[in-house]
Design a protein around this motif. Structure first.
Motif, PDB file in Angstrom:
ATOM      1  N   VAL A 130      -1.322   0.840 -21.540  1.00 46.59           N
ATOM      2  CA  VAL A 130      -1.978   0.540 -20.257  1.00 46.59           C
ATOM      3  C   VAL A 130      -0.999   0.715 -19.105  1.00 46.59           C
ATOM      4  CG1 VAL A 130      -3.088  -1.292 -18.904  1.00 46.59           C
ATOM      5  CG2 VAL A 130      -3.643  -1.004 -21.328  1.00 46.59           C
ATOM      6  N   PHE A 131       0.237   0.308 -19.312  1.00 42.37           N
ATOM      7  CA  PHE A 131       1.267   0.468 -18.285  1.00 42.37           C
ATOM      8  C   PHE A 131       1.434   1.939 -17.915  1.00 42.37           C
ATOM      9  CE2 PHE A 131       5.721   0.742 -16.874  1.00 42.37           C
ATOM     10  CZ  PHE A 131       5.770  -0.283 -15.959  1.00 42.37           C
ATOM     11  N   ALA A 132       1.467   2.809 -18.913  1.00 47.42           N
ATOM     12  CA  ALA A 132       1.592   4.248 -18.652  1.00 47.42           C
ATOM     13  C   ALA A 132       0.385   4.775 -17.883  1.00 47.42           C
ATOM     14  CB  ALA A 132       1.754   5.002 -19.970  1.00 47.42           C
ATOM     15  N   ALA A 133      -0.814   4.274 -18.202  1.00 52.18           N
ATOM     16  CA  ALA A 133      -2.017   4.703 -17.487  1.00 52.18           C
ATOM     17  C   ALA A 133      -1.952   4.305 -16.012  1.00 52.18           C
ATOM     18  CB  ALA A 133      -3.254   4.098 -18.140  1.00 52.18           C
ATOM     19  N   GLY A 134      -1.407   3.134 -15.728  1.00 51.91           N
ATOM     20  CA  GLY A 134      -1.257   2.704 -14.341  1.00 51.91           C
ATOM     21  C   GLY A 134      -0.297   3.573 -13.570  1.00 51.91           C
ATOM     22  N   LEU A 135       0.770   4.011 -14.215  1.00 55.46           N
ATOM     23  CA  LEU A 135       1.722   4.914 -13.558  1.00 55.46           C
ATOM     24  C   LEU A 135       1.046   6.219 -13.164  1.00 55.46           C
ATOM     25  CD1 LEU A 135       4.847   4.383 -15.845  1.00 55.46           C
ATOM     26  CD2 LEU A 135       4.728   3.846 -13.410  1.00 55.46           C
ATOM     27  N   VAL A 136       0.218   6.745 -14.045  1.00 56.97           N
ATOM     28  CA  VAL A 136      -0.481   7.998 -13.753  1.00 56.97           C
ATOM     29  C   VAL A 136      -1.448   7.807 -12.583  1.00 56.97           C
ATOM     30  CG1 VAL A 136      -2.099   9.710 -14.655  1.00 56.97           C
ATOM     31  CG2 VAL A 136      -0.228   8.872 -16.096  1.00 56.97           C
ATOM     32  N   THR A 137      -2.157   6.680 -12.564  1.00 49.17           N
ATOM     33  CA  THR A 137      -3.090   6.403 -11.465  1.00 49.17           C
ATOM     34  C   THR A 137      -2.364   6.317 -10.134  1.00 49.17           C
ATOM     35  OG1 THR A 137      -4.538   5.189 -12.980  1.00 49.17           O
ATOM     36  CG2 THR A 137      -4.861   4.820 -10.620  1.00 49.17           C
ATOM     37  N   ALA A 138      -1.252   5.594 -10.096  1.00 50.53           N
ATOM     38  CA  ALA A 138      -0.488   5.475  -8.853  1.00 50.53           C
ATOM     39  C   ALA A 138       0.088   6.822  -8.429  1.00 50.53           C
ATOM     40  CB  ALA A 138       0.634   4.445  -9.022  1.00 50.53           C
ATOM     41  N   GLY A 139       0.548   7.601  -9.393  1.00 48.42           N
ATOM     42  CA  GLY A 139       1.161   8.887  -9.064  1.00 48.42           C
ATOM     43  C   GLY A 139       0.189   9.923  -8.545  1.00 48.42           C
ATOM     44  N   THR A 140      -1.096   9.746  -8.829  1.00 47.05           N
ATOM     45  CA  THR A 140      -2.113  10.700  -8.351  1.00 47.05           C
ATOM     46  C   THR A 140      -2.946  10.135  -7.205  1.00 47.05           C
ATOM     47  OG1 THR A 140      -3.638   9.910 -10.072  1.00 47.05           O
ATOM     48  CG2 THR A 140      -2.275  11.828 -10.597  1.00 47.05           C
ATOM     49  N   ALA A 141      -2.522   9.008  -6.629  1.00 48.84           N
ATOM     50  CA  ALA A 141      -3.308   8.352  -5.578  1.00 48.84           C
ATOM     51  C   ALA A 141      -3.443   9.236  -4.340  1.00 48.84           C
ATOM     52  CB  ALA A 141      -2.647   7.022  -5.191  1.00 48.84           C
ATOM     53  N   VAL A 142      -4.643   9.196  -3.746  1.00 50.53           N
ATOM     54  CA  VAL A 142      -4.897   9.964  -2.515  1.00 50.53           C
ATOM     55  C   VAL A 142      -4.905   9.067  -1.286  1.00 50.53           C
ATOM     56  CG1 VAL A 142      -6.175  11.761  -3.736  1.00 50.53           C
ATOM     57  CG2 VAL A 142      -7.406   9.766  -2.850  1.00 50.53           C
ATOM     58  N   ASN A 143      -4.886   7.753  -1.487  1.00 49.93           N
ATOM     59  CA  ASN A 143      -4.786   6.820  -0.373  1.00 49.93           C
ATOM     60  C   ASN A 143      -4.109   5.547  -0.875  1.00 49.93           C
ATOM     61  OD1 ASN A 143      -6.866   5.020  -1.516  1.00 49.93           O
ATOM     62  ND2 ASN A 143      -8.299   6.643  -0.899  1.00 49.93           N
ATOM     63  N   MET A 144      -3.787   4.651   0.059  1.00 48.29           N
ATOM     64  CA  MET A 144      -3.004   3.475  -0.303  1.00 48.29           C
ATOM     65  C   MET A 144      -3.779   2.531  -1.215  1.00 48.29           C
ATOM     66  SD  MET A 144       0.059   2.421   0.040  1.00 48.29           S
ATOM     67  CE  MET A 144       1.117   0.974  -0.035  1.00 48.29           C
ATOM     68  N   TRP A 145      -5.090   2.419  -1.039  1.00 51.04           N
ATOM     69  CA  TRP A 145      -5.859   1.526  -1.885  1.00 51.04           C
ATOM     70  C   TRP A 145      -5.895   2.018  -3.330  1.00 51.04           C
ATOM     71  CZ3 TRP A 145      -6.598  -3.238  -0.822  1.00 51.04           C
ATOM     72  CH2 TRP A 145      -6.745  -3.660   0.503  1.00 51.04           C
ATOM     73  N   MET A 146      -5.979   3.328  -3.524  1.00 47.35           N
ATOM     74  CA  MET A 146      -5.912   3.866  -4.892  1.00 47.35           C
ATOM     75  C   MET A 146      -4.533   3.624  -5.482  1.00 47.35           C
ATOM     76  SD  MET A 146      -6.719   7.743  -6.223  1.00 47.35           S
ATOM     77  CE  MET A 146      -6.458   8.204  -7.952  1.00 47.35           C
ATOM     78  N   PHE A 147      -3.515   3.727  -4.646  1.00 44.38           N
ATOM     79  CA  PHE A 147      -2.161   3.449  -5.096  1.00 44.38           C
ATOM     80  C   PHE A 147      -2.040   1.995  -5.547  1.00 44.38           C
ATOM     81  CE2 PHE A 147       2.234   2.165  -4.352  1.00 44.38           C
ATOM     82  CZ  PHE A 147       2.938   3.186  -4.971  1.00 44.38           C
ATOM     83  N   VAL A 148      -2.594   1.085  -4.763  1.00 48.43           N
ATOM     84  CA  VAL A 148      -2.574  -0.330  -5.123  1.00 48.43           C
ATOM     85  C   VAL A 148      -3.329  -0.557  -6.429  1.00 48.43           C
ATOM     86  CG1 VAL A 148      -3.374  -2.628  -4.429  1.00 48.43           C
ATOM     87  CG2 VAL A 148      -2.260  -1.145  -2.762  1.00 48.43           C
TER      88      VAL A 148
END
Length: 481
Positions: free
Chosen positions: A106-124
């Motif tokens: 799950v931790f690795a999945a979160g890294l991928v989500t943050a790394g592909t974020a298109v705005n700050m809320w997706m990054f959060v």
């Protein structure tokens, strides 16, 4: 949850692993593979933390999210609150193997989500997913220490955890800064999941062998009430953070709702007497949250302060934190020396005082005449203090816990850690934003943010640390009559 009187009951002798004569160290034959495996997991978490701290200011500026800067950190700790309670019950019922490896994924999945974020809320949101994985992992690691290692080796294991931060503290800012400057901040997040393969390969066989040698876990009923309470704390913390970001006439509404959700749930999740610092285990739990919150709520603003106030590059700003990682390992090593158990309360008190001095001293660079290396020196002092305090608190928690309740108490300790981070990082974010720290335009243009916004953070957190120093004498149980 263990009461203080129950926890003081002597625990049965820890079973010896095949080949252990009761005198070997953590790197002796039967312990070597397991120690290297769990330390490799800590190494992964440490590298991610140091890399993210360095890259975060750039990510927030490019995503137009300086106003949510603290939220990107506290969002991680908010979801960690829920995951820690789930992990504690999961470990107590089934052992630490499944929650540990699930958390890594799950931790690795979160890294991928943050790394592909298109705005700050997706990054959060990506950071929140990371928090779920991190919460599962950290509690499972503590349970591994409690189940697999005898009491005589646990201080050395916690010292090894701290030592695992040394290399990331040195190389993390350099690598993260270089990647951010030449490839972009996204690759700081997208490259880290590759490192997941190392802990999986090293740890799996050793951990399973260790579990087979331990007494079977007593599988009881899953307590859904604790999960409900953890969810209430997480949602309440999120509402408090949201209220802190609004800073308008409607902000009190989500703040009151958040407190109403959190208050009763926290009382049920932590040992009775934690919030009033009852002597023994309750104070141990409280001190963990105070220490973590005061230190990390300050640390996350240092790279931003160095870049916006003193014009340092991404890499140099991140390197300001490196001495703290080195000295943290040294402080943790000191608390593991023979005879340290007789001075646990004094070690914790010294750690809090050093943290207070470090946080206050780090802010001196807000004066242009003060050289930037002063912050690095003070942060080395703070790291040593945290090494003394955090490892000693962990050792005391294990000592005051019955073997079958190690998972629940480990979860409570980490819950206090995360709750302290959420509340004090949220407070720091409110102070920072209220005094003009959320000025997106100035940050995006490379201009200075108001010095008062940083000063508010670095003057408040030393006071919190000194409160911890005052309470540290209550961490040890009263002597028997």
């Amino acid at each position: 949850m263990t009461s203080t009187s129950q926890a003081e009951t002597a625990a049965p002798p820890h079973p010896l692993l095949p080949g252990d004569d009761g005198t070997g160290g953590v790197l002796s034959g039967p312990w070597r593979a397991l120690t290297l495996g769990i330390v490799s997991v800590v190494l992964l978490l440490a590298f991610e933390a140091t890399a993210v701290n360095t890259a975060m200011p750039t990510a927030a500026q490019q995503l137009d999210g300086i106003g949510l800067y603290a939220f990107a950190f506290s969002g991680y700790f908010t979801t960690t609150l829920l995951a820690m309670v789930v992990s504690g019950q999961w470990c107590d019922r089934r052992g630490p193997v499944a929650p540990l490896f699930s958390g890594i994924a799950v931790f690795a999945a979160g890294l991928v989500t943050a790394g592909t974020a298109v705005n700050m809320w997706m990054f959060v949101a990506g950071r929140a997913v990371q928090g779920l994985g991190g919460g599962l992992v950290i509690v499972a690691l503590y349970v591994v220490v409690g189940r697999a290692f005898p009491e005589r080796l646990r201080p050395s294991v916690f010292a090894a955890f701290s030592a695992a931060w040394v290399l990331p503290s040195i190389l993390g800012p350099v690598i993260s800064g270089a990647v951010t400057q030449h490839l972009g901040w996204r690759w700081v997040f997208l490259a880290v999941p590759v490192l997941v393969l190392l802990p999986l390969a090293v740890m799996g066989p050793a951990l399973r062998r260790s579990e087979r040698s331990q007494p079977p876990v007593r599988a009881g009923r899953y307590d859904w009430r604790r999960t409900r309470d953890a969810a209430m704390v997480a949602v309440g913390a999120a509402l408090l953070q949201y209220a802190g970001q609004r800073l308008d006439v409607w902000a009190p509404l989500p703040a009151v709702a958040g407190l109403a959700l959190m208050g009763p749930a926290v009382l049920r999740l932590l040992p009775r007497g934690t919030l009033r610092a009852a002597r023994g285990l309750p104070t141990v739990m409280l001190l963990r949250g105070v220490a973590a919150g005061a230190f990390f709520a300050s640390e996350l603003f240092i790279p931003l302060m160095m870049q916006t106030q003193r014009g340092l590059s991404v890499t140099m700003a991140g390197l300001t934190l490196a001495p703290g990682g080195l000295s943290w390992a040294f402080g943790s090593w000191l608390q593991g020396r023979p005879g340290a158990d007789r001075h646990r309360a004094a070690l914790i008190r010294a750690g809090f005082v050093a943290t207070a001095v470090a946080v206050g001293g780090a802010a001196l660079v807000l004066f242009p005449a003060v050289p930037v290396w002063v912050t690095a020196v003070f942060w080395a002092v703070g790291g040593a203090g945290m090494g003394l305090a955090i490892a000693s608190i962990s050792v005391l928690m294990m000592k005051l816990s019955k073997p079958e309740e190690t998972g629940g108490n480990s979860a409570a300790l980490q819950l206090s850690d995360a709750l302290g981070n959420v509340l004090l990082t949220g407070l720091a974010g409110v102070l920072f934003a209220a005094l003009g720290g959320g000025a997106v335009g100035a940050a995006a243009d490379g201009g200075e943010l108001p010095a008062g916004a940083f000063a508010a953070v670095f003057l408040t957190m030393p006071v919190v640390a000194l409160v911890g120093a005052v309470l540290s004498g209550r961490a040890t149980a009263k002597a028997a009559a």
